[in-house]
Design a protein around this motif. Structure first.
Motif, PDB file in Angstrom:
ATOM      1  N   ILE A  38      -6.295   3.502  -0.812  1.00  0.00           N
ATOM      2  CA  ILE A  38      -5.094   3.150  -0.261  1.00  0.00           C
ATOM      3  C   ILE A  38      -4.784   3.306   1.055  1.00  0.00           C
ATOM      4  O   ILE A  38      -4.077   2.680   1.686  1.00  0.00           O
ATOM      5  CB  ILE A  38      -4.010   3.817  -1.257  1.00  0.00           C
ATOM      6  N   ARG A  40      -7.065   7.599  -3.803  1.00  0.00           N
ATOM      7  CA  ARG A  40      -6.180   7.541  -2.614  1.00  0.00           C
ATOM      8  C   ARG A  40      -6.596   7.100  -1.203  1.00  0.00           C
ATOM      9  O   ARG A  40      -6.026   6.618  -0.136  1.00  0.00           O
ATOM     10  CB  ARG A  40      -5.530   8.888  -2.545  1.00  0.00           C
ATOM     11  N   VAL A 100       2.132   1.941  -3.254  1.00  0.00           N
ATOM     12  CA  VAL A 100       1.238   2.419  -4.207  1.00  0.00           C
ATOM     13  C   VAL A 100       0.978   3.757  -4.022  1.00  0.00           C
ATOM     14  O   VAL A 100       0.979   4.691  -5.025  1.00  0.00           O
ATOM     15  CB  VAL A 100      -0.126   1.720  -4.195  1.00  0.00           C
ATOM     16  N   LEU A 101       1.174   4.296  -2.821  1.00  0.00           N
ATOM     17  CA  LEU A 101       0.926   5.889  -2.256  1.00  0.00           C
ATOM     18  C   LEU A 101       2.190   6.524  -2.958  1.00  0.00           C
ATOM     19  O   LEU A 101       2.040   7.563  -3.816  1.00  0.00           O
ATOM     20  CB  LEU A 101       0.869   5.769  -0.778  1.00  0.00           C
ATOM     21  N   SER A 155       0.864  -1.227   0.117  1.00  0.00           N
ATOM     22  CA  SER A 155      -0.033  -0.072  -0.027  1.00  0.00           C
ATOM     23  C   SER A 155       0.926   1.307  -0.047  1.00  0.00           C
ATOM     24  O   SER A 155       0.576   2.220  -0.700  1.00  0.00           O
ATOM     25  CB  SER A 155      -0.974   0.129   1.118  1.00  0.00           C
ATOM     26  N   TRP A 181      -6.364   0.746   3.046  1.00  0.00           N
ATOM     27  CA  TRP A 181      -5.458  -0.300   2.982  1.00  0.00           C
ATOM     28  C   TRP A 181      -4.132  -0.458   3.739  1.00  0.00           C
ATOM     29  O   TRP A 181      -3.983  -1.447   4.628  1.00  0.00           O
ATOM     30  CB  TRP A 181      -5.093  -0.454   1.474  1.00  0.00           C
ATOM     31  N   GLN A 182      -3.730   0.876   3.916  1.00  0.00           N
ATOM     32  CA  GLN A 182      -2.449   0.930   4.666  1.00  0.00           C
ATOM     33  C   GLN A 182      -2.692   0.629   6.287  1.00  0.00           C
ATOM     34  O   GLN A 182      -2.054  -0.003   6.850  1.00  0.00           O
ATOM     35  CB  GLN A 182      -2.032   2.294   4.330  1.00  0.00           C
TER      36      GLN A 182
END
Length: 251
Positions: A169, A166, A84-85, A81, A172-173
């Motif tokens: 994500i 965002r 991806v950020l 995650s 998700w983090q």
């Protein structure tokens, strides 16, 4: 539509320094039909129309391979995650995310998740129904999530249409950070949603929508047309299955 693509090629504990995959030091470097998996994945992304293809990985053999293929290298963060950020900050949206071990990736599946994500949706997630996976590759062992509309396996294909994705994500983090604290995860997902899932009354799209509503994001399920979209290389048995499939296709 112009879009960028990110290939996640970070390492998990125990993946490197093993002969389990024909001596490859990393799954991205596993040789299949004379090419490393990363090259196969990148080719599918370019064929699908990606303007820029970046790889999230540490410096070393994987980064060297990426650069030899003309791909951009981005440093990984803690967990997928976070990586991806980092890519969102660097590449912006729309952004297609996949993994380096997606050995059978096809440009058509990439276009499916992009074109199948409605304009009002912020995020598209491709999953494959269990029946489709078992028909496409009998005997393959996948991880499935059971919902009211069937059992589904992830395809490691995500389309972040706009900046609001965002928030998904970031959630998700947080879930990654709480993976050893299940009660915190339950609170984030909502007890009501959890009970509906346990009672078998929640479809996959309903689950995505409820989760998205809690963070102000509109996610969308994109059902894969081929069960092969859910096949990646997690273990040596997966590699053997993929090689056998490709051999049959060439006969």
């Amino acid at each position: 539509m112009k879009f960028s693509a990110l290939i996640l090629a970070g390492s998990r504990a125990g993946e490197e320094g093993t002969d389990a995959f024909g001596g490859a030091s990393h799954k991205a470097l596993i040789q299949l039909e004379g090419q490393p998996l990363m090259a196969r994945v990148a080719a599918a992304l370019h064929e699908a129309g990606a303007d820029t293809v970046a790889v999230s990985c540490s410096e070393g053999a994987v980064a060297d391979c990426a650069r030899s293929l003309g791909l951009e290298v981005l440093p990984p963060a803690t967990g997928p995650s976070g990586s991806v950020l980092n890519a969102l900050d660097h590449l912006g949206t729309p952004l297609l995310v996949t993994t380096a071990d997606h050995a059978l990736l096809r440009a058509g599946w990439v276009r499916e998740v992009i074109d199948g994500t409605a304009e009002q949706a912020d995020l598209g997630v491709m999953l494959a129904n269990r029946e489709a996976v078992e028909q496409a590759m009998p005997g393959s062992k996948r991880t499935y999530l059971r919902f009211a509309d069937g059992s589904w396996s992830g395809c490691n294909l995500f389309f972040l249409r706009d900046g609001r994705a965002r928030e998904a994500i970031l959630l998700w983090q947080k879930i990654e950070a709480d993976r050893k604290r299940p009660l915190r995860i339950v609170r984030r997902l909502g007890v009501g949603t959890l009970f509906r899932y346990l009672l078998g009354r929640l479809t996959l799209q309903q689950a995505l929508s409820r989760l998205g509503k809690s963070i102000g994001v509109e996610p969308m399920l994109v059902s894969a047309s081929s069960g092969l979209a859910a096949v990646d290389i997690d273990k040596p048995e997966d590699l053997a299955d993929v090689k056998a499939l490709l051999d049959r296709q060439q006969q």
